[in-house]
Structure formats: structure tokens, C-alpha cells
Write a protein that holds these residues in place. Structure first.
Motif, short mmCIF file in Angstrom:
data_model
loop_
_atom_site.label_atom_id
_atom_site.label_comp_id
_atom_site.label_asym_id
_atom_site.label_seq_id
_atom_site.Cartn_x
_atom_site.Cartn_y
_atom_site.Cartn_z
N PRO A 1 6.25 1.64 9.15
CA PRO A 1 7.55 1.21 8.62
C PRO A 1 8.59 2.30 8.79
O PRO A 1 8.27 3.49 8.90
CB PRO A 1 7.26 0.95 7.14
CG PRO A 1 6.07 1.82 6.84
CD PRO A 1 5.26 1.86 8.09
N SER A 2 9.83 1.92 8.82
CA SER A 2 10.92 2.89 9.02
C SER A 2 11.36 3.50 7.69
O SER A 2 11.55 2.81 6.70
CB SER A 2 12.12 2.21 9.69
OG SER A 2 12.58 1.13 8.91
N LEU B 1 9.98 7.26 14.41
CA LEU B 1 9.40 6.60 13.25
C LEU B 1 8.26 7.42 12.66
O LEU B 1 8.14 7.57 11.44
CB LEU B 1 8.89 5.20 13.62
CG LEU B 1 9.91 4.06 13.66
CD1 LEU B 1 9.23 2.76 14.02
CD2 LEU B 1 10.63 3.93 12.32
N PHE B 2 7.41 7.98 13.54
CA PHE B 2 6.28 8.77 13.05
C PHE B 2 6.76 10.02 12.33
O PHE B 2 6.26 10.36 11.25
CB PHE B 2 5.34 9.14 14.20
CG PHE B 2 4.15 9.93 13.76
CD1 PHE B 2 3.13 9.33 13.03
CD2 PHE B 2 4.04 11.28 14.05
CE1 PHE B 2 2.03 10.07 12.61
CE2 PHE B 2 2.94 12.02 13.64
CZ PHE B 2 1.94 11.41 12.92
N SER C 1 7.42 12.80 7.24
CA SER C 1 8.38 13.60 6.48
C SER C 1 8.71 12.95 5.14
O SER C 1 9.20 13.62 4.23
CB SER C 1 9.67 13.79 7.29
OG SER C 1 9.41 14.49 8.49
N SER C 2 8.42 11.64 5.04
CA SER C 2 8.68 10.92 3.78
C SER C 2 7.47 10.94 2.86
O SER C 2 7.43 10.19 1.88
CB SER C 2 9.07 9.47 4.10
OG SER C 2 10.24 9.42 4.88
N CYS C 3 6.49 11.76 3.18
CA CYS C 3 5.31 11.97 2.31
C CYS C 3 5.44 13.38 1.73
O CYS C 3 4.86 14.33 2.26
CB CYS C 3 4.01 11.80 3.09
SG CYS C 3 3.80 10.20 3.89
N PRO C 4 6.17 13.55 0.65
CA PRO C 4 6.53 14.89 0.18
C PRO C 4 5.37 15.75 -0.29
O PRO C 4 5.49 16.98 -0.30
CB PRO C 4 7.50 14.60 -0.98
CG PRO C 4 7.13 13.23 -1.45
CD PRO C 4 6.70 12.49 -0.23
N LEU C 5 4.24 15.13 -0.67
CA LEU C 5 3.11 15.89 -1.21
C LEU C 5 2.01 16.11 -0.18
O LEU C 5 0.95 16.65 -0.51
CB LEU C 5 2.52 15.17 -2.42
CG LEU C 5 3.48 14.91 -3.59
CD1 LEU C 5 2.73 14.24 -4.75
CD2 LEU C 5 4.15 16.19 -4.06
N LEU C 6 2.25 15.74 1.09
CA LEU C 6 1.20 15.79 2.10
C LEU C 6 0.72 17.22 2.32
O LEU C 6 1.50 18.11 2.64
CB LEU C 6 1.71 15.19 3.42
CG LEU C 6 0.66 14.75 4.43
CD1 LEU C 6 -0.21 13.64 3.85
CD2 LEU C 6 1.31 14.29 5.73
N LEU D 1 0.84 -1.20 0.00
CA LEU D 1 0.00 0.00 0.00
C LEU D 1 0.87 1.25 0.00
O LEU D 1 0.61 2.21 -0.73
CB LEU D 1 -0.92 0.00 1.22
CG LEU D 1 -1.88 1.20 1.32
CD1 LEU D 1 -2.87 1.19 0.16
CD2 LEU D 1 -2.61 1.21 2.65
N ILE D 2 1.92 1.24 0.81
CA ILE D 2 2.82 2.38 0.88
C ILE D 2 3.50 2.62 -0.46
O ILE D 2 3.76 3.77 -0.86
CB ILE D 2 3.87 2.16 1.99
CG1 ILE D 2 3.16 2.07 3.35
CG2 ILE D 2 4.90 3.27 2.00
CD1 ILE D 2 4.06 1.70 4.49
#
Length: 435
Positions: free
Chosen positions: A116-117, A139-140, A145-150, A95-96
Motif C-alpha cells: 500500500p502507498s 512504494l517500498f 519508512s512508515s514503520c517507525p519502530l522497525l 493487518l497493517i
């Protein structure tokens, strides 16, 4: 059909439950979902999928469905999952890794979410977590931060277990909601035991609801902020506390308000007025809300609340609309209220509409507040007075007669009296819905 919704708690399952046990009815529910997904037209992507289901260690149906949805290029996914064991709910990697998912909502009924890390959603624009337990702050933080379009992050009723800092640093984020009000123990702890750090320079809408964080820091005040709602409170607050402790509360709350100083619409709970009152005597502590056009708040008819209200108006020189919900508080009637007339820039130049809600409980105090705005509102165009429920007609008639005799600084002001709506009034009515 590109839009699918399955709800195991809906009334449509009632006929089956009359003949079968809940377990047997739920198995038929799963069969239905399996049949729909397996036979779905392969040439049609699933745009949105909503699911209410259960999860346990021996049944991996929900993960199988998520896998199918990922292959079907689902764009919007909302999951409400009740776990029958203490096993955490894990976000599947398939899904990710999806390059189509833009909106994800998870409601886990106080279960743990395994993150996930160092992996995030490449296309995700909206993430909403509700009633979810988060265990690892690093982790959160890395995950979001790894969702660049959020652009939208909503954390409602989440438990931040052992978090020292909730760090939300997202350059593209436009809407942030942190809501831990009325969640039930232990989730009602909210941010009491951790610091809140916000670095979202492009934030447009901000909501903070629930117990105060230990500390709050803003990397940069969001300059484009359109609307902010602050409904924060503290279980440690006590009117009998030492003056220095009250000043600490005031400084903490003013730090929150400084972060939203560019807002065009500001909604405040009445406890905010109580917390900032000790700072009224220190005007250098306040910030100026130059962009503020609309202020919505609730108050008690207490001298401290009214002094805070007046000072907030002084800090908003361009204020155009003011809505005040007057809450009931018996001891507030035990003194004579007099609001001194004074020149306030927004009253002199900009304030055009005033709405006073639940008028009638305080009688003379309400009249004094109405008198103040009519006397000092030089450009006032509309004053809307909404009655408290179940008032006698004779009382209303006498109040109207008294109000109509008050002097008015604005020759264009119209005063209207109306009954409350069927469902009452809440502070969020004036909050922009389109953002």
C-alpha cells in the motif's frame, strides 16, 4: 493455545493423501484451520501464528484468516504462500492497521507483493521478506519508512524489479540482512542493476550476501556495529581484465568495508580478498578497524589472498581472534610460498587466538602459514589446527612433528590439532547468534 502453526507440506497429511486427491486433502486442511480459529477462546490473544498455504483467485481463505488474526491481536505472523495464479499477494489494510503486530515474515515463492502507498505498521519491529518480488522502489521505501519502530529488516532472495536505488533509511534499525546468494534465475540478479543506499546510524548487525550492487553509499557509518558479514561477488570479475577495472572493483569493495569499519566481528568471503588485492599497493585507500576484535574469513593459498589477509591484519590493530578457512585450489600448489616476517601491531600486542581450518591440502603452504603465526604472534595463547577430512594418519603425524619444531615468540601458546566436525565448518559459526 496462544501459539499456532499449520504446515500443509508436513508429513502429518500423508494418511489423508493416500485416500484423497491433493485438492481434497487440502480442503480438509483448510477446514481444520477454520475450525481452530472459529472456536479459539475469545479471551486469549494469539501470540504467534505460522502458516504454509496456497492462494488463488477463487479462494480468499488466507485473507479471511489474516482478518481473524488481526482481531485476535496477533503479535507474530509468518506466512509462506504459494500462489496458483499470477495475481499479486496484497498486504490487507486490516493487518497493517493492527496495533499489536510486532513480527511479520512473508515467503511468497517468487510472487509479487503488493504494497500500500504511504502506510506502514505502527508497531512492527521485525519484517522478513523471502523469495518475494517487489515492483516499486518508491512504494517500498515509503512503506518501510512508515514503520517507525522497525529494528530488523531481512530481505532474502528478493527480486527488486526495475529498482534504480534500494534506499534503506531507518533510524531505529538494528539488524539488516540483504541476501541474494544462490536464489535461482531471475532472483539471483540481486542488486546488480541498482544502487544500494544505507542510512541506519544505530545498526548493530549487517549481512550482505550475493551479487554486488552497482554502487553502495553510506549516509553515516553505523558506529554501534557489532558484527558484519560480507559475502558479495561479481559475475563481471575476470582475472584477465585490465588493471584499471580491477582497481574499480577494489574501490567498490573498499567502500563497503569502510561502511562496516566500526564492527567488532567481521566475516568475509574469499572473493573479497581477491577484489581488494589491487589496493594493497595503495594503503591510503584502506580504513582502520579500531574496534575489530574478531576476523573470520576464507582464503585460497594464493599470494594475492595472503597479501590481502596481512594487510587486513595491519588495519585491525586491536584484533584478538582470527579464524581462517583454507579452501582447496590446485594451481595454488604450483609455487613456493614464503610469507615475510614483519611487525604487525595486532600480532605484537593483541592477537591471542588463531584457528586454521582444513589444514592438509596444501602441505608446505599450510606449514608456512602456521610458521608465520607462531613466529610473529608475540602474545598468542592458542593456535587451533583443524584437519582436512580423510587425511592419512602418517601425514598428520609428520605434520605435527614439523609444527612442534617451529620457533615460537609466545611462551604461553598452546597448539592443538583436531578432526573436523561431522557437518564441516562454515563461516557463520563465529557469527553472534544473540543479536
Amino acid at each position: 493455545m496462544p501459539h499456532l502453526s499449520f504446515n500443509s507440506t508436513g508429513g502429518w497429511l500423508t494418511p489423508s493423501r493416500q485416500k484423497l486427491t491433493y485438492g481434497s486433502a487440502y480442503e480438509r486442511y483448510k477446514d481444520l484451520i477454520n475450525w481452530v480459529l472459529m472456536t479459539h477462546d475469545k479471551s486469549v490473544s494469539i501470540q504467534s501464528f505460522r502458516l504454509v498455504c496456497r492462494n488463488n483467485d477463487n479462494d480468499h481463505s488466507v485473507y479471511r484468516w489474516i482478518n481473524i488474526l488481526a482481531q485476535k491481536h496477533v503479535r507474530e505472523l509468518h506466512l509462506e504462500v504459494t500462489s496458483l495464479t499470477e495475481t499479486p499477494f496484497a498486504l490487507p489494510r486490516y493487518l497493517i492497521a493492527s496495533d499489536s503486530l510486532e513480527i511479520l515474515g512473508l515467503e511468497l515463492h517468487q510472487s509479487v507483493l503488493t504494497i500500500p502507498s504511504h502506510v506502514g505498521f505502527s508497531r512492527l519491529k521485525s519484517l522478513k521478506l523471502m523469495d518475494t518480488k517487489l515492483l516499486d522502489q518508491v512504494l517500498f521505501q515509503n512503506f518501510i519508512s512508515s514503520c517507525p519502530l522497525l529494528e530488523t529488516l531481512s530481505l532474502r532472495g528478493c527480486l527488486f524489479h526495475d529498482f534504480k536505488v534500494l534506499d534503506i533509511s531507518l533510524r531505529n534499525l538494528r539488524k539488516l540482512v540483504i541476501d541474494n546468494g544462490y536464489c535461482g534465475d531471475p532472483f539471483e540478479e540481486g542488486l546488480r542493476e541498482c544502487d544500494l543506499k544505507i542510512a541506519c546510524p544505530n545498526l548493530v548487525q549487517f549481512t550482505l550476501w550475493g551479487p554486488l550492487a552497482k554502487n553502495i553509499s553510506w549516509d553515516k557509518n553505523p558506529y554501534f556495529l557489532q558484527a558484519a558479514m560480507i559475502f558479495s561477488y561479481s559475475w563481471e570479475w575476470n582475472e584477465s581484465d585490465d588493471v584499471s577495472l580491477h582497481e574499480e572493483f577494489a574501490d567498490h569493495m573498499l567502500k563497503i568495508l569502510r561502511g562496516v569499519c566500526h564492527a567488532e566481528v567481521l566475516t568475509l568471503q574469499m572473493s573479497i580478498l581477491e577484489y581488494i588485492h589491487p589496493a594493497v599497493a595503495r594503503p591510503e585507500c584502506f580504513t582502520t578497524f579500531y574496534n575489530l576484535k574478531e576476523l573470520v574469513l576464507s582464503i585460497l593459498m594464493l599470494e594475492g589472498h595472503l597479501q590481502s589477509l596481512i594487510y587486513l591484519m595491519k588495519c585491525a590493530p586491536n584484533l584478538q581472534c582470527l579464524s581462517v578457512f583454507i579452501d582447496e585450489y590446485e594451481s595454488a600448489c604450483d609455487y613456493i610460498l614464503e610469507i615475510p616476517d614483519e611487525a604487525i601491531e595486532c600480532l605484537t600486542c593483541h592477537l591471542k587466538r588463531v584457528k586454521l581450518i582444513d589444514i592438509g591440502y596444501y602441505d608446505d603452504h599450510d606449514l608456512e602459514l602456521i610458521r608465520f603465526f607462531l613466529k610473529n604472534g608475540h602474545v598468542l595463547e592458542e593456535m587451533s589446527i583443524i584437519w582436512l577430512k580423510h587425511l592419512k594418519q602418517e601425514f598428520k603425524r609428520e605434520t605435527i612433528q614439523e609444527v612442534m619444531r617451529f620457533p615460537r615468540s609466545s611462551s604461553n601458546v598452546t597448539v592443538t590439532f583436531s578432526e573436523p566436525t561431522q557437518f564441516g565448518w562454515n563461516l557463520s559459526e563465529n557469527y553472534p547468534k544473540q543479536i
